[in-house]
Design a protein around this motif. Structure first.
Motif, PDB file in Angstrom:
ATOM      1  N   GLU A 163      -9.113  18.050  -6.314  1.00  0.00           N
ATOM      2  CA  GLU A 163      -8.117  18.524  -5.351  1.00  0.00           C
ATOM      3  C   GLU A 163      -6.700  18.079  -5.700  1.00  0.00           C
ATOM      4  OE1 GLU A 163     -10.715  19.104  -1.261  1.00  0.00           O
ATOM      5  OE2 GLU A 163      -9.482  17.295  -1.473  1.00  0.00           O
ATOM      6  N   GLY A 164      -6.576  17.327  -6.788  1.00  0.00           N
ATOM      7  CA  GLY A 164      -5.252  16.958  -7.258  1.00  0.00           C
ATOM      8  C   GLY A 164      -4.639  15.779  -6.510  1.00  0.00           C
ATOM      9  N   ILE A 165      -3.371  15.544  -6.794  1.00  0.00           N
ATOM     10  CA  ILE A 165      -2.622  14.466  -6.139  1.00  0.00           C
ATOM     11  C   ILE A 165      -1.378  15.060  -5.488  1.00  0.00           C
ATOM     12  CG2 ILE A 165      -3.460  12.667  -7.703  1.00  0.00           C
ATOM     13  CD1 ILE A 165      -0.854  12.881  -9.236  1.00  0.00           C
ATOM     14  N   SER A 166      -0.954  14.431  -4.387  1.00  0.00           N
ATOM     15  CA  SER A 166       0.178  14.962  -3.614  1.00  0.00           C
ATOM     16  C   SER A 166       1.112  13.823  -3.219  1.00  0.00           C
ATOM     17  CB  SER A 166      -0.322  15.704  -2.372  1.00  0.00           C
ATOM     18  OG  SER A 166      -1.237  16.722  -2.713  1.00  0.00           O
ATOM     19  N   PRO A 167       1.936  13.350  -4.152  1.00  0.00           N
ATOM     20  CA  PRO A 167       2.801  12.197  -3.862  1.00  0.00           C
ATOM     21  C   PRO A 167       3.704  12.376  -2.642  1.00  0.00           C
ATOM     22  CG  PRO A 167       2.790  12.676  -6.200  1.00  0.00           C
ATOM     23  CD  PRO A 167       2.070  13.800  -5.543  1.00  0.00           C
ATOM     24  N   LYS A 168       4.114  13.602  -2.356  1.00  0.00           N
ATOM     25  CA  LYS A 168       5.001  13.806  -1.210  1.00  0.00           C
ATOM     26  C   LYS A 168       4.258  13.716   0.123  1.00  0.00           C
ATOM     27  CE  LYS A 168       8.696  16.380  -3.454  1.00  0.00           C
ATOM     28  NZ  LYS A 168       9.553  17.593  -3.426  1.00  0.00           N
ATOM     29  N   GLU A 169       2.924  13.611   0.069  1.00  0.00           N
ATOM     30  CA  GLU A 169       2.142  13.442   1.288  1.00  0.00           C
ATOM     31  C   GLU A 169       1.745  11.981   1.511  1.00  0.00           C
ATOM     32  OE1 GLU A 169      -1.188  16.095   1.375  1.00  0.00           O
ATOM     33  OE2 GLU A 169       0.016  17.835   0.753  1.00  0.00           O
ATOM     34  N   TRP A 170       2.108  11.110   0.585  1.00  0.00           N
ATOM     35  CA  TRP A 170       1.794   9.706   0.763  1.00  0.00           C
ATOM     36  C   TRP A 170       2.530   9.167   1.989  1.00  0.00           C
ATOM     37  CZ3 TRP A 170       2.421   7.622  -4.956  1.00  0.00           C
ATOM     38  CH2 TRP A 170       1.468   8.269  -5.769  1.00  0.00           C
ATOM     39  N   ILE A 171       1.897   8.239   2.669  1.00  0.00           N
ATOM     40  CA  ILE A 171       2.494   7.695   3.886  1.00  0.00           C
ATOM     41  C   ILE A 171       2.691   6.191   3.732  1.00  0.00           C
ATOM     42  CG2 ILE A 171       1.561   9.485   5.399  1.00  0.00           C
ATOM     43  CD1 ILE A 171      -0.700   7.610   6.113  1.00  0.00           C
ATOM     44  N   PRO A 172       3.636   5.625   4.506  1.00  0.00           N
ATOM     45  CA  PRO A 172       3.886   4.183   4.393  1.00  0.00           C
ATOM     46  C   PRO A 172       2.688   3.363   4.853  1.00  0.00           C
ATOM     47  CG  PRO A 172       5.314   5.195   6.054  1.00  0.00           C
ATOM     48  CD  PRO A 172       4.483   6.279   5.469  1.00  0.00           C
ATOM     49  N   MET A 173       2.593   2.165   4.316  1.00  0.00           N
ATOM     50  CA  MET A 173       1.526   1.244   4.711  1.00  0.00           C
ATOM     51  C   MET A 173       2.159  -0.119   4.989  1.00  0.00           C
ATOM     52  SD  MET A 173      -2.117   0.450   2.838  1.00  0.00           S
ATOM     53  CE  MET A 173      -1.360  -0.071   1.302  1.00  0.00           C
ATOM     54  N   ASP A 174       2.208  -0.481   6.266  1.00  0.00           N
ATOM     55  CA  ASP A 174       2.798  -1.750   6.669  1.00  0.00           C
ATOM     56  C   ASP A 174       1.742  -2.844   6.605  1.00  0.00           C
ATOM     57  OD1 ASP A 174       4.100  -3.863   7.772  1.00  0.00           O
ATOM     58  OD2 ASP A 174       4.442  -2.953   9.734  1.00  0.00           O
ATOM     59  N   LEU A 175       1.805  -3.647   5.549  1.00  0.00           N
ATOM     60  CA  LEU A 175       0.803  -4.692   5.348  1.00  0.00           C
ATOM     61  C   LEU A 175       0.937  -5.829   6.349  1.00  0.00           C
ATOM     62  CD1 LEU A 175       0.882  -4.849   1.435  1.00  0.00           C
ATOM     63  CD2 LEU A 175      -0.701  -3.604   2.903  1.00  0.00           C
ATOM     64  N   MET A 176       2.029  -5.858   7.098  1.00  0.00           N
ATOM     65  CA  MET A 176       2.246  -6.930   8.070  1.00  0.00           C
ATOM     66  C   MET A 176       1.879  -6.501   9.486  1.00  0.00           C
ATOM     67  SD  MET A 176       5.867  -8.365   6.634  1.00  0.00           S
ATOM     68  CE  MET A 176       5.889  -9.783   7.725  1.00  0.00           C
ATOM     69  N   ALA A 177       1.340  -5.279   9.637  1.00  0.00           N
ATOM     70  CA  ALA A 177       1.078  -4.755  10.976  1.00  0.00           C
ATOM     71  C   ALA A 177      -0.052  -5.502  11.676  1.00  0.00           C
ATOM     72  CB  ALA A 177       0.752  -3.270  10.892  1.00  0.00           C
ATOM     73  N   SER A 178      -1.043  -5.944  10.919  1.00  0.00           N
ATOM     74  CA  SER A 178      -2.165  -6.663  11.519  1.00  0.00           C
ATOM     75  C   SER A 178      -2.868  -7.474  10.444  1.00  0.00           C
ATOM     76  CB  SER A 178      -3.157  -5.677  12.152  1.00  0.00           C
ATOM     77  OG  SER A 178      -3.847  -4.960  11.145  1.00  0.00           O
ATOM     78  N   GLU A 179      -3.811  -8.295  10.882  1.00  0.00           N
ATOM     79  CA  GLU A 179      -4.583  -9.088   9.935  1.00  0.00           C
ATOM     80  C   GLU A 179      -5.878  -8.392   9.544  1.00  0.00           C
ATOM     81  OE1 GLU A 179      -5.095 -13.030  11.378  1.00  0.00           O
ATOM     82  OE2 GLU A 179      -2.951 -13.495  11.337  1.00  0.00           O
ATOM     83  N   GLY A 180      -6.113  -7.219  10.129  1.00  0.00           N
ATOM     84  CA  GLY A 180      -7.296  -6.447   9.781  1.00  0.00           C
ATOM     85  C   GLY A 180      -7.002  -5.485   8.650  1.00  0.00           C
ATOM     86  N   SER A 181      -7.919  -4.570   8.399  1.00  0.00           N
ATOM     87  CA  SER A 181      -7.744  -3.593   7.338  1.00  0.00           C
ATOM     88  C   SER A 181      -6.629  -2.627   7.680  1.00  0.00           C
ATOM     89  CB  SER A 181      -9.049  -2.815   7.118  1.00  0.00           C
ATOM     90  OG  SER A 181      -8.828  -1.724   6.240  1.00  0.00           O
ATOM     91  N   ALA A 182      -5.693  -2.443   6.726  1.00  0.00           N
ATOM     92  CA  ALA A 182      -4.598  -1.507   6.955  1.00  0.00           C
ATOM     93  C   ALA A 182      -5.125  -0.086   7.093  1.00  0.00           C
ATOM     94  CB  ALA A 182      -3.596  -1.583   5.802  1.00  0.00           C
ATOM     95  N   GLY A 183      -6.299   0.184   6.532  1.00  0.00           N
ATOM     96  CA  GLY A 183      -6.867   1.517   6.625  1.00  0.00           C
ATOM     97  C   GLY A 183      -7.425   1.839   7.999  1.00  0.00           C
ATOM     98  N   GLU A 184      -7.646   0.797   8.825  1.00  0.00           N
ATOM     99  CA  GLU A 184      -8.224   0.995  10.148  1.00  0.00           C
ATOM    100  C   GLU A 184      -7.199   0.865  11.267  1.00  0.00           C
ATOM    101  OE1 GLU A 184     -11.212  -1.975  10.306  1.00  0.00           O
ATOM    102  OE2 GLU A 184     -12.535  -1.015   8.848  1.00  0.00           O
ATOM    103  N   ASP A 185      -6.008   0.424  10.957  1.00  0.00           N
ATOM    104  CA  ASP A 185      -4.997   0.149  11.972  1.00  0.00           C
ATOM    105  C   ASP A 185      -3.918   1.230  11.940  1.00  0.00           C
ATOM    106  OD1 ASP A 185      -3.090  -0.823  13.686  1.00  0.00           O
ATOM    107  OD2 ASP A 185      -3.113  -2.862  12.897  1.00  0.00           O
ATOM    108  N   PRO A 186      -3.826   2.070  12.967  1.00  0.00           N
ATOM    109  CA  PRO A 186      -2.798   3.118  12.968  1.00  0.00           C
ATOM    110  C   PRO A 186      -1.383   2.564  12.958  1.00  0.00           C
ATOM    111  CG  PRO A 186      -3.879   2.954  15.119  1.00  0.00           C
ATOM    112  CD  PRO A 186      -4.662   2.108  14.173  1.00  0.00           C
ATOM    113  N   ASP A 187      -1.206   1.331  13.440  1.00  0.00           N
ATOM    114  CA  ASP A 187       0.123   0.716  13.426  1.00  0.00           C
ATOM    115  C   ASP A 187       0.594   0.420  12.009  1.00  0.00           C
ATOM    116  OD1 ASP A 187       0.366   0.777  16.170  1.00  0.00           O
ATOM    117  OD2 ASP A 187      -0.489  -1.217  16.448  1.00  0.00           O
ATOM    118  N   ALA A 188      -0.357   0.409  11.072  1.00  0.00           N
ATOM    119  CA  ALA A 188       0.002   0.115   9.688  1.00  0.00           C
ATOM    120  C   ALA A 188       0.622   1.319   8.989  1.00  0.00           C
ATOM    121  CB  ALA A 188      -1.221  -0.353   8.906  1.00  0.00           C
ATOM    122  N   GLU A 189       0.583   2.478   9.625  1.00  0.00           N
ATOM    123  CA  GLU A 189       1.130   3.687   9.015  1.00  0.00           C
ATOM    124  C   GLU A 189       2.580   3.895   9.442  1.00  0.00           C
ATOM    125  OE1 GLU A 189      -1.557   6.884   9.793  1.00  0.00           O
ATOM    126  OE2 GLU A 189      -3.216   5.927   8.720  1.00  0.00           O
TER     127      GLU A 189
END
Length: 286
Positions: free
Chosen positions: A143-169
């Protein structure tokens, strides 16, 4: 009886001396001034400033070099951090633990993202952001890659997985210290090689040469310039609650054909020198 009295007298004198010495040492420690730290990644971005200090002594920790000196009698340490986010984060943590600084200025060269900025212009980091902390969308093989669809990832949003925390986006911005910014504004007129603006300094272990990619960061993150160190230093400084400011000069700008000029590194250090003097005056007057 006489011997006992003499012994008692000697012990009393020794105790008095010990108490006096301890008191003087404690007083000296209390009167020690917290140093100001000025960071520069490469020799071209650090050694010119270090040469302006008095009574310089060089210390090393790992690959990091600390030039310890004074400016108008106040302790200032120039740190040659090395390039990149990991080097800067480590050098910042080491410096804070070893020297307990009153503030940190991260300075050096950068590439322009704003078409209104030109080579020799300087950006004061009203905000600093990590441009490399991103999460990609879900795509299957083929399906290819889409760099313009990448979203920010705030590593300081929580101590849990950034993939599970909507605040990390969300985009994590590190705010520049207001007092340092005030000092930088106060000496703007000393710089005559370009303009000085407040802006957003972007950082990542990526060197962007694709103009469309640069424009995407400028539009979505508000980046004025990019470099490879500032956000890492800002994040560590925040963790230790140490005032921090990034100051970056444009050495080139791909979006308006601004050619690379290495002389910008020295020009920036000349300006930062004036900022440091002003800041030290401000804190000494408090």
């Amino acid at each position: 009886m006489a011997i006992a009295m003499v012994s008692l007298l000697v012990l009393s004198v020794m105790a008095g001396c010990s108490s006096s010495t301890k008191s003087e040492a404690e007083a000296a420690k209390e009167n020690e001034k917290q140093p100001l730290i000025v960071q520069g990644p490469m020799p071209i971005e650090a050694e010119k400033f270090a040469s302006k200090l008095s009574d310089v002594k060089e210390e090393k920790s790992g690959s990091f070099v600390f030039y310890k000196g004074t400016l108008d009698g106040y302790p200032v340490i120039v740190t040659k951090t090395g390039k990149g986010m990991e080097n800067t984060a480590a050098a910042t943590a080491v410096a804070i633990e070893k020297y307990d600084p009153i503030a940190i200025i991260n300075q050096g060269t950068s590439g322009g993202h704003d078409p209104d900025l030109h080579v020799f212009d300087i950006v004061l980091g009203e905000r600093t952001v990590n441009l490399g902390s991103l999460k990609t969308p879900n795509k299957d093989e083929g399906e290819g890659i889409s760099p313009k669809e990448w979203i920010p990832m705030d590593l300081m949003a929580s101590e849990g997985s950034a993939g599970e925390d909507p605040d990390a986006e969300n985009i994590r911005y590190f705010e520049g210290d207001k007092t340092l910014l005030k000092a930088a504004h106060a000496v703007k007129d000393t710089y005559t090689k370009g303009k000085i603006v407040d802006g957003t300094i972007g950082s990542a272990d990526v060197w962007n040469n694709e103009v469309d990619r640069i424009n995407w960061f400028h539009e979505n993150f508000g980046s004025s310039v990019e470099e490879m160190e500032g956000a890492a230093g800002a994040q560590i400084a925040k963790a230790y609650d140490v005032p921090f400011l990034g100051i970056r000069v444009l050495s080139n700008n791909k979006v308006n054909d601004g050619a690379y000029n290495p002389e910008t590194a020295e020009a920036n250090q000349e300006y930062v020198y004036e900022v440091v003097k002003e800041y030290l005056t401000m804190i000494e007057e408090k």
